[in-house]
Scaffold this active site. Structure first.
Site, PDB file in Angstrom:
ATOM      1  CD  GLU A   1      42.704  45.197  28.571  1.00 22.67           C
ATOM      2  OE1 GLU A   1      43.711  44.567  28.921  1.00 22.67           O
ATOM      3  OE2 GLU A   1      42.062  45.935  29.346  1.00 22.67           O
TER       4      GLU A   1
ATOM      5  CB  SER B   1      43.870  38.364  35.142  1.00 25.02           C
ATOM      6  OG  SER B   1      44.747  37.269  35.032  1.00 25.02           O
TER       7      SER B   1
ATOM      8  CG  HIS C   1      43.386  43.026  32.213  1.00 33.38           C
ATOM      9  ND1 HIS C   1      44.302  43.588  31.349  1.00 33.38           N
ATOM     10  CD2 HIS C   1      44.112  42.437  33.195  1.00 33.38           C
ATOM     11  CE1 HIS C   1      45.536  43.350  31.788  1.00 33.38           C
ATOM     12  NE2 HIS C   1      45.446  42.660  32.899  1.00 33.38           N
TER      13      HIS C   1
ATOM     14  CE  LYS D   1      46.045  35.440  37.356  1.00 32.21           C
ATOM     15  NZ  LYS D   1      46.330  34.566  36.191  1.00 32.21           N
TER      16      LYS D   1
ATOM     17  NE  ARG E   1      48.758  30.855  31.387  1.00 30.56           N
ATOM     18  CZ  ARG E   1      48.593  32.166  31.577  1.00 30.56           C
ATOM     19  NH1 ARG E   1      48.788  33.018  30.588  1.00 30.56           N
ATOM     20  NH2 ARG E   1      48.215  32.624  32.763  1.00 30.56           N
TER      21      ARG E   1
ATOM     22  CB  CYS F   1      46.774  45.432  34.394  1.00 34.39           C
ATOM     23  SG  CYS F   1      46.773  44.063  35.596  1.00 34.39           S
TER      24      CYS F   1
END
Length: 307
Positions: free
Chosen positions: A237, A192, A235, A163, A249, A142
């Protein structure tokens, strides 16, 4: 085969409960084999979450892996206690005279900042330069991928209008590359990020090749010839609930955020997320470890400087 980690590392307890084969330093010292030596430069704020995610994938390989955790000494972490870093992590100065089979450079939630304004950028540049002669293959993730592409090849990053957030389908540009062996024709990867690298910039660099991309999320996998550097913009992972945690969040902080795409059934955040990337993530890390680290690294790591 196990992954060898520092004694007492919290990720070890978590992964042992998941039946991932973890071996702490004391026991590993009695193994009469040379494990692969992997250094992980962890740039994420919550070190424990990120190290657990990556170790889970490395532990799913039949290869024994000896892990060194690294953090940027020129950045003061607000989310990870200094005592934790001192106990489980190394600084660059303490490992710069060593050589490693492989290296992983993680992402960091700072992609909206110019690289030169990141407080640890000079240290990261030094580490990336060092990796060329002291690491056989490096996997950049990333923001780490954006940083590596910019530092080594001058590839810029661009702000996105919104985003890039969700789980997106990807396709392969090549089928004869060992890193991609076993990949499905269409596979899914979480993204992300607020910025992107663009295909038109990468294709201008003769040393680089785009291996996989997505119509929705853009360039995904980029490699140098021979696989000494692999750049991953997504991502794979991520845990099943990582995108949910990021979404919750931002909602709690009343920040502008869209529901992550292709993640909740019916795009309903009240539903349990659907994991569609686990097989791909395990295959990506296993292929990198096997074909680009284990199969290619010289047995004597001191020979790395000659390659």
């Amino acid at each position: 085969m196990p992954i060898n980690v520092p004694d007492g590392l919290p990720a070890a307890e978590i992964l042992t409960k998941e039946d991932v084969f973890i071996m702490e330093e004391k026991r590993a010292e009695h193994q009469d084999i040379r494990p692969l030596s992997i250094v992980i430069l962890n740039l994420m704020p919550n070190k424990i979450i990120t190290e657990t995610q990556i170790l889970r994938l490395l532990g799913n390989s039949p290869l024994q892996v000896d892990i060194t955790l690294l953090y940027p000494e020129t950045h003061r972490s607000k989310n990870t206690p200094e005592e934790y870093l001192i106990k489980y992590y190394q600084t660059f100065d303490s490992i710069k005279d060593q050589k490693f089979d492989g290296m992983i450079i993680t992402g960091a939630p700072i992609e909206q900042m110019p690289f030169e304004e990141v407080d640890f950028w000079p240290e990261l540049q030094k580490i990336m330069d060092w990796s060329k002669a002291n690491v056989f293959s490096t996997l950049f993730i990333c923001w780490g991928a954006q940083a590596g592409l910019y530092h080594f090849f001058g590839v810029p990053k661009y702000p996105l209008p919104a985003k890039m957030f969700g789980v997106f389908p990807h396709t392969l540009n090549r089928r004869d590359i060992r890193l991609l062996r076993g990949f499905d024709d269409i596979f899914y990867v979480p993204h992300s990020r607020h910025t992107e690298v663009r295909k038109e910039d990468i294709v201008k660099v003769p040393e680089l090749e785009i291996l996989s991309e997505s119509e929705e999320s853009g360039v995904y996998l980029v490699g140098t010839k021979g696989g000494r550097q692999i750049f991953v913009t997504g991502h794979s992972e991520y845990d099943p609930y990582t995108l949910k945690a990021e979404y919750d969040r931002d909602i709690s902080y009343e920040l502008p955020i869209n529901i992550p795409q292709n993640y909740y059934p019916g795009d309903d955040p009240r539903q349990t997320p659907v994991v569609r990337w686990r097989g791909h993530s395990n295959l990506l890390f296993a292929n990198w470890l096997n074909y680009y680290v284990y199969q290619e690294t010289p047995y004597n790591l001191e020979e790395l400087g000659n390659r």
